[in-house]
Enzyme design. Structure first.
Site, PDB file in Angstrom:
ATOM      1  CD  GLU A  90     -79.316   1.034 -22.989  1.00  7.18           C
ATOM      2  OE1 GLU A  90     -79.547   1.615 -22.156  1.00  7.18           O
ATOM      3  OE2 GLU A  90     -78.171   0.957 -23.561  1.00  7.18           O
ATOM      4  CE1 TYR A 129     -81.126   6.563 -22.736  1.00  9.67           C
ATOM      5  CE2 TYR A 129     -81.765   4.481 -21.654  1.00  9.67           C
ATOM      6  CZ  TYR A 129     -80.683   5.434 -22.253  1.00  9.67           C
ATOM      7  OH  TYR A 129     -79.321   5.164 -22.190  1.00  9.67           O
ATOM      8  CG  ASP A 139     -78.578   9.041 -20.573  1.00 11.12           C
ATOM      9  OD1 ASP A 139     -78.055  10.123 -20.913  1.00 11.12           O
ATOM     10  OD2 ASP A 139     -77.739   7.886 -20.327  1.00 11.12           O
TER      11      ASP A 139
END
Ligand code: DGT
Length: 351
Positions: A33, A116, A134
């Site tokens: 990520e 996020y 996102d």
């Protein structure tokens, strides 16, 4: 129509096969990520694979030096991601007994982890029903809900909708399904609505012009800088210094130099910068070349000149080294420098 059921069954057959998917390893999920922020999947895959070979566990990251982790990250850009991940690995080892926190707030408090990333790791690695939002997911949802303008209330509406719809049993798959849908079907231009598993409920499609959702934000024009830098030779070695931790490209190595100011020629700027940074007045010789590089908020044109010292030794507050051309692979350098190394390899490294 059942939104989450359709999304999840589409995901079963269409999901992208990625090396960090379907492996229950929070370290892999977190690392991927972070690497995927501002970077495309195809670029990330080889970096991810190389990284986990070098650092198989988070403890290996914590034990490595900053120099070594930056060397693995070299070329991926946005180096603060790497420095923060390294710092966070230390914190997990020292303050969380080596166990990545499965609590949203605790995880969010680690360096480099924003809402996020926290939502993605919590849902994918720890099965927590927290929606990720996102760019892809924002676009998909704004089209389904028919929200054109991305004002604050539309953002809140998207968040509420996803919070209600997220599958409590498979939250990670739900989030990743929406990410994949956004990248392959519900694309910014020419969306493939006839292949979309939720086209029946899409308000933007019903409007006849799904592509116009959400309204595009006007991009600010980013500035362009001319940079002059010196390849300062002392016999067969040249001088490099480590950029300060707090600066852009912090922790990477560079040639002394900087931005050309108004009214300055390249060589005037180079003299000034080298004197400011190293307190020496070298002789400037021929130009090695010029390369362009685009960052997220600005672009540079970097001009590199061969220089030679006149008996003076550079005095800099930054860590520095004299190295030979065959030693560059030992140091992490910015991408612009690698473009210049290519020119030097072709044209010869001598003045
Ligand atoms: P300032 O005044 O803090 O904005 O910065 P300057 O003008 O002293 O210079 P700097 O080093 O921050 O700006 C040069 C830009 O070029 C910066 O975005 C980093 C990039 N760059 C890439 N490779 C190199 C290199 O080898 N040397 C230098 N000096 N800059 C490099």
């Amino acid at each position: 129509m059942l939104f989450k059921e359709n999304i999840l069954s589409w995901y079963e057959t269409h999901k992208r096969i990625l090396p960090f998917r379907d492996i229950q390893n929070p370290y892999y999920t977190w690392l991927s990520e972070i690497m995927l922020q501002q970077t495309q999947v195809d670029t990330v895959i080889p970096y991810f694979e190389k990284w986990i070979k070098t650092f198989p566990t988070l403890n290996d990251v914590a034990l490595a030096s900053q120099h070594d982790v930056l060397k693995q990250w070299e070329g991926l850009g946005y180096y603060s991601r790497c420095r923060n991940f390294h710092k966070a690995a230390h914190i997990v080892m020292n303050e969380h007994d080596g166990i990545i926190p499965s609590n949203y707030d605790k995880f969010l408090s680690l360096p480099g982890v924003g809402p996020y990333t926290a939502a993605a790791v919590m849902s994918i690695a720890f099965n927590k029903p927290i929606p990720t939002i996102d760019g892809n997911i924002r676009r998909v949802t704004s089209r389904i809900l028919g929200r054109k303008k991305m004002r604050q209330n539309a953002q809140a509406r998207i968040k509420n909708y996803l919070q209600i719809e997220i599958d409590p049993l498979r939250p990670g798959d739900f989030n990743q399904a929406l990410m994949d849908l956004g990248s392959s079907i519900c694309t910014p231009t020419k969306p493939k609505c006839n292949q979309c598993p939720v086209n029946e409920i899409c308000i933007a499609l019903g409007s006849g012009n799904p592509e116009s959702y959400p309204e595009k934000m006007k991009k600010k024009k980013s500035p362009h800088y001319n940079v002059a830098a010196g390849l300062i030779w002392d016999r067969d070695k040249f001088f490099i210094q480590k950029r300060s931790e707090k600066s852009l490209l912090g922790g990477l190595w560079e040639f002394p130099g900087g931005k050309v100011e108004k009214g300055e020629s390249l060589k005037m700027a180079l003299k000034r910068e080298i004197f400011e940074e190293c307190k020496i007045k070298p002789t400037i010789h021929r130009k090695v070349g010029v390369v362009k590089h685009v960052f997220s908020h600005f672009s540079i044109e970097m001009n590199l000149f061969h220089c030679s010292i006149n008996g003076e030794k550079p005095k800099t507050d930054l860590p520095s080294q004299w190295i030979k051309p065959n030693e560059i692979a030992q140091y992490p350098f910015p991408a612009a420098n690698h473009k210049l190394f290519k020119i030097l390899d072709q044209d010869g490294w001598n003045i």
